[in-house]
Design an enzyme around this catalytic site. Structure first.
Site, short mmCIF file in Angstrom:
data_model
loop_
_atom_site.label_atom_id
_atom_site.label_comp_id
_atom_site.label_asym_id
_atom_site.label_seq_id
_atom_site.Cartn_x
_atom_site.Cartn_y
_atom_site.Cartn_z
N CYS A 129 10.78 38.59 -32.70
CA CYS A 129 9.93 39.78 -32.87
C CYS A 129 10.41 40.94 -31.98
O CYS A 129 11.41 41.56 -32.26
CB CYS A 129 8.46 39.41 -32.63
SG CYS A 129 7.33 40.65 -33.34
N HIS B 128 7.35 35.43 -36.06
CA HIS B 128 7.08 34.50 -34.96
C HIS B 128 7.07 33.07 -35.50
O HIS B 128 6.02 32.53 -35.83
CB HIS B 128 5.70 34.79 -34.35
CG HIS B 128 5.69 35.93 -33.38
ND1 HIS B 128 5.99 35.78 -32.04
CD2 HIS B 128 5.39 37.23 -33.55
CE1 HIS B 128 5.89 36.95 -31.44
NE2 HIS B 128 5.52 37.86 -32.32
N GLU C 23 7.30 30.30 -33.98
CA GLU C 23 6.59 29.34 -33.10
C GLU C 23 5.12 29.17 -33.49
O GLU C 23 4.54 28.13 -33.21
CB GLU C 23 6.73 29.76 -31.62
CG GLU C 23 5.93 30.98 -31.18
CD GLU C 23 6.57 32.33 -31.53
OE1 GLU C 23 7.45 32.38 -32.41
OE2 GLU C 23 6.17 33.34 -30.92
#
Ligand code: MN
Length: 234
Positions: free
Chosen positions: A110, A205, A207
């Protein structure tokens, strides 16, 4: 062989304490989890108090984390921006450039993906298309991206992937790197640096998505695998 060390850059934030708000160096737990899950040892690196180049001699990979905007002055713009932390920008630019020079594996998420572009001479825009920002889909995805053949990201995911979209800046003019994925409305969503063993930036993102979309873990698995390689030969 011991587990490779992956440096995760901290996000500076003022946090409440009994003494009032005090500056902290922070990171969400899930970023540590995905690196540990991949077989790496995640360590948090403050974005101050550390010499970036010296630190790189002691770790096997770097993950540039998300956060607020990169200072537009760093790419010659006077665009509006939010949450500028100039000492973080300066530290991470130094770190990114050193990792590129020294062939240290690098994954940039990001804000990190945007910062990597600035480190390589590119520019950002603060004008993403209408409705591109979608915080609701942070775990389930917000739009898809089309991934170009001949890239590491395409080898991981194939030619299309659903991603979240929690960004209001984006790459405008690419620097000395290759944009290898775009959203349907034309936003550069992933980059790779040719000639480097592993330098990838993603605008989303991953994660936050690994519970609903386990394949997103492949990015972290690949980073830790590249870290293992570096550890073996350095
Ligand atoms: Mn997006």
């Amino acid at each position: 062989m011991s587990r490779p060390l992956v440096a995760l850059t901290a996000i500076p934030k003022d946090a409440g304490t009994p003494m009032g708000a005090i500056p902290h160096q922070t990171l969400n737990d899930v970023t540590f989890e995905v690196i540990a899950e991949a077989g790496g040892d995640p360590i948090l690196v403050p974005v101050k108090w550390v010499d970036a180049r010296e630190m790189l001699t002691r770790v096997d990979a770097v993950l540039l984390t998300g956060g607020g905007d990169v200072d537009p002055a760093l790419y010659g713009s006077s665009d509006p921006a939010e949450e500028i932390i100039r000492h973080r920008d300066d530290f991470e630019l130094e770190l990114a450039r050193a990792a590129l020079e020294q062939d240290v594996p690098l994954l940039a998420i990001c804000r990190g993906h945007q910062l990597l572009n600035v480190a390589l001479g590119g520019t950002l825009t603060s004008s993403v298309p209408p409705n591109h920002w979608d915080v609701e889909g942070w775990r389930t995805g917000a739009h898809s991206v089309t991934i170009e053949p001949g890239s590491k990201v395409q080898e991981m995911f194939g030619s299309s992937l659903r991603v979240n979209s929690i960004h209001h800046q984006a790459i405008d003019r690419p620097g000395d790197l290759r944009v290898i994925a775009y959203s349907g409305d034309g936003v550069p969503e992933a980059v790779e640096v040719d000639g480097h063993p592993f330098a990838i930036g993603v605008q989303w993102h991953p994660e936050f998505m690994t519970k609903e979309f386990p394949e997103q873990q492949l990015l972290f698995d690949a980073l830790v695998e590249a870290a293992r390689e570096r550890k073996r030969y350095r």
